[in-house]
Structure formats: structure tokens, C-alpha cells
Design a protein around this motif. Structure first.
Motif, short mmCIF file in Angstrom:
data_model
loop_
_atom_site.label_atom_id
_atom_site.label_comp_id
_atom_site.label_asym_id
_atom_site.label_seq_id
_atom_site.Cartn_x
_atom_site.Cartn_y
_atom_site.Cartn_z
N LYS A 1 -5.07 2.59 37.23
CA LYS A 1 -5.32 3.40 38.42
C LYS A 1 -6.75 3.95 38.42
O LYS A 1 -7.43 3.93 39.45
CB LYS A 1 -4.32 4.54 38.50
N ILE A 2 -7.20 4.42 37.27
CA ILE A 2 -8.56 4.95 37.17
C ILE A 2 -9.58 3.87 37.52
O ILE A 2 -10.51 4.11 38.29
CB ILE A 2 -8.82 5.53 35.76
N ILE A 3 -9.38 2.66 36.99
CA ILE A 3 -10.29 1.54 37.30
C ILE A 3 -10.22 1.20 38.78
O ILE A 3 -11.25 1.03 39.44
CB ILE A 3 -9.94 0.29 36.45
N SER A 4 -9.00 1.12 39.34
CA SER A 4 -8.86 0.72 40.75
C SER A 4 -9.46 1.74 41.70
O SER A 4 -9.84 1.41 42.81
CB SER A 4 -7.39 0.48 41.09
N GLU A 5 -9.55 2.99 41.25
CA GLU A 5 -10.14 4.04 42.08
C GLU A 5 -11.64 4.19 41.84
O GLU A 5 -12.25 5.17 42.23
CB GLU A 5 -9.44 5.37 41.80
N PHE B 1 -7.52 -4.50 18.71
CA PHE B 1 -7.91 -4.20 20.08
C PHE B 1 -9.37 -4.57 20.25
O PHE B 1 -10.22 -4.09 19.50
CB PHE B 1 -7.76 -2.70 20.40
N GLU B 2 -9.66 -5.41 21.22
CA GLU B 2 -11.03 -5.78 21.55
C GLU B 2 -11.40 -5.08 22.85
O GLU B 2 -10.60 -5.03 23.78
CB GLU B 2 -11.17 -7.30 21.71
N ILE B 3 -12.61 -4.57 22.92
CA ILE B 3 -13.06 -3.87 24.12
C ILE B 3 -12.91 -4.75 25.35
O ILE B 3 -12.38 -4.31 26.38
CB ILE B 3 -14.52 -3.40 23.96
N SER B 4 -13.30 -6.01 25.25
CA SER B 4 -13.21 -6.90 26.41
C SER B 4 -11.76 -7.11 26.83
O SER B 4 -11.48 -7.18 28.04
CB SER B 4 -13.87 -8.24 26.09
N ASP B 5 -10.85 -7.19 25.88
CA ASP B 5 -9.43 -7.36 26.22
C ASP B 5 -8.88 -6.13 26.93
O ASP B 5 -8.11 -6.24 27.89
CB ASP B 5 -8.59 -7.63 24.97
N ILE B 6 -9.28 -4.95 26.46
CA ILE B 6 -8.83 -3.71 27.09
C ILE B 6 -9.33 -3.65 28.53
O ILE B 6 -8.56 -3.41 29.46
CB ILE B 6 -9.32 -2.48 26.30
N VAL B 7 -10.62 -3.90 28.72
CA VAL B 7 -11.21 -3.84 30.06
C VAL B 7 -10.55 -4.87 30.97
O VAL B 7 -10.19 -4.56 32.11
CB VAL B 7 -12.74 -4.03 30.00
N ASN B 8 -10.37 -6.09 30.49
CA ASN B 8 -9.73 -7.13 31.32
C ASN B 8 -8.28 -6.79 31.63
O ASN B 8 -7.82 -7.03 32.75
CB ASN B 8 -9.84 -8.50 30.66
N SER B 9 -7.56 -6.23 30.68
CA SER B 9 -6.16 -5.88 30.92
C SER B 9 -6.01 -4.80 31.97
O SER B 9 -5.20 -4.91 32.88
CB SER B 9 -5.49 -5.41 29.62
N ILE B 10 -6.78 -3.73 31.81
CA ILE B 10 -6.61 -2.61 32.74
C ILE B 10 -7.23 -2.86 34.10
O ILE B 10 -6.90 -2.18 35.07
CB ILE B 10 -7.10 -1.28 32.15
N SER B 11 -8.12 -3.86 34.18
CA SER B 11 -8.75 -4.14 35.47
C SER B 11 -8.17 -5.38 36.14
O SER B 11 -8.67 -5.79 37.18
CB SER B 11 -10.25 -4.33 35.28
N GLY B 12 -7.14 -5.96 35.55
CA GLY B 12 -6.55 -7.16 36.13
C GLY B 12 -7.53 -8.33 36.13
O GLY B 12 -7.52 -9.15 37.03
N GLY B 13 -8.40 -8.38 35.13
CA GLY B 13 -9.38 -9.46 35.04
C GLY B 13 -10.63 -9.21 35.86
O GLY B 13 -11.52 -10.02 35.89
N GLN B 14 -10.70 -8.06 36.53
CA GLN B 14 -11.85 -7.76 37.39
C GLN B 14 -12.83 -6.80 36.73
O GLN B 14 -13.71 -6.27 37.37
CB GLN B 14 -11.36 -7.12 38.71
#
Length: 185
Positions: free
Chosen positions: A45-49, A121-134
Motif C-alpha cells: 500500500k505504501i508503494i502504491s500510494e 532476503f535480497e533488497i531487489s526481491d523485497i522491492v519487486n515483491s511489494i511493488s508487484g514487479g514495478q
């Protein structure tokens, strides 16, 4: 990532949930599942906003475990509300559980992501997961916004762009060095 997040919640759930006399034992598993889901959906939600900068700030220093951090505070409030709504826990109990889990889980998550020796946990995996790949463009926006503060403006032109990234990669020993500089390693 949700599975790994659930493992962290279980790791810290003993004190906040299982040993909490205010949480009925038959609700322990459900409460911990809700905590995992709330953290994940809250970060999404934080990313989407448009809060990529908030997520980026979470990786700076050691503030991921601080109750005063805006992300920690938002996720704690969200989980507290969800626990009261879904399980009928009192507001005091819900706040106690959320306050006992969220800072510890986020601190551990961010700590593991920043640790080059811990590949869970990889930073890129976290960012991709929470952003839906965006997440890549949002992360680049955060890098551009905060990059100068972290010494990423390699050519001193006042902006962080691909030429700076290429120069940093050459100077810092690859993309890992660049990301390590950005995330405080």
C-alpha cells in the motif's frame, strides 16, 4: 517473500503472541498469519500510494525498528486495527501485539536485506515483491531524490542518472557496491 516474512513473524511471535495471556491460544496462529499479511499488504500500500521514498528511508541507518518511524507506525496501526476487527481483541491487546511484532520484524527484515552475508532476503526481491514487479522505477526515483545525500552523484552535475550509476559501478566494484553505498553498507 510472504513465506519468509511469516517465518520472521513466528520467530518474534512467541513473546508478543504465544506468551501473551491476552491472546487466546486458539488464535495464536491466526494472529501471526494476520501479522505477516498485514506487513506485506501494508508495504504494498505504501508503494502504491507513492511512498517509495518512505521504503527507501526504512533502509537507511537502523530506524526500521523504531516505533517513531512513519512506516513502522503505519504498519503497527494497520495491524492493530486488523487484529481488533478480525479476532475481537481489545484495542490494548491489539496495540500490544502489533507494537511487539512490527518493529522487531521490520528491523530483522531490513537487517537481513542489508547484510551481504545473509541471502535470505535480497533488497531487489523485497522491492519487486511489494511493488508487484514495478519497483525498479520507484527505486530509481528514490535514488534520484536521495542520491546526492549518499554520494551517488559521481559527476557532480546535481542529479543522479545512468552516467552516475555507470561511474559508481566502475568505482565501487560492481552493482553490489553501488547498492551497498545507497543502502548504507
Amino acid at each position: 517473500m510472504l513465506e519468509q516474512l511469516s517465518e520472521l513473524v513466528k520467530q518474534f511471535g512467541n513473546e508478543a503472541v504465544v506468551n501473551n495471556k491476552s491472546v487466546p491460544n486458539e488464535l495464536n496462529e491466526g494472529v501471526m498469519d494476520e501479522a505477516s499479511t498485514s506487513i506485506f499488504s501494508g508495504l504494498q500500500k505504501i508503494i502504491s500510494e507513492g511512498g517509495a521514498d518512505k521504503i527507501g528511508e526504512l533502509f537507511q541507518g537502523n530506524n526500521a525498528g523504531s516505533a517513531s518511524n512513519p512506516v513502522v507506525k503505519q504498519l503497527t496501526e494497520q495491524l492493530s486495527g486488523n487484529l481488533g476487527e478480525k479476532f475481537g481483541l481489545s484495542s490494548d491487546t491489539s496495540s500490544e501485539v502489533a507494537g511487539g511484532l512490527i518493529p522487531k520484524v521490520l528491523s530483522s527484515l531490513i537487517g537481513k536485506a542489508k547484510n551481504p552475508n545473509d541471502k535470505s532476503f535480497e533488497i531487489s526481491d523485497i522491492v519487486n515483491s511489494i511493488s508487484g514487479g514495478q519497483g525498479n522505477s520507484a527505486v530509481m526515483d528514490a535514488i534520484q531524490k536521495y542520491g546526492g545525500q549518499f554520494g551517488l552523484d559521481q559527476n557532480n552535475d546535481g542529479k543522479v542518472d545512468m552516467s552516475d550509476a555507470m561511474a559508481a559501478v566502475e568505482k565501487k566494484g560492481g552493482i553490489g557496491g553501488l547498492l551497498g553505498k545507497f543502502f548504507g553498507k
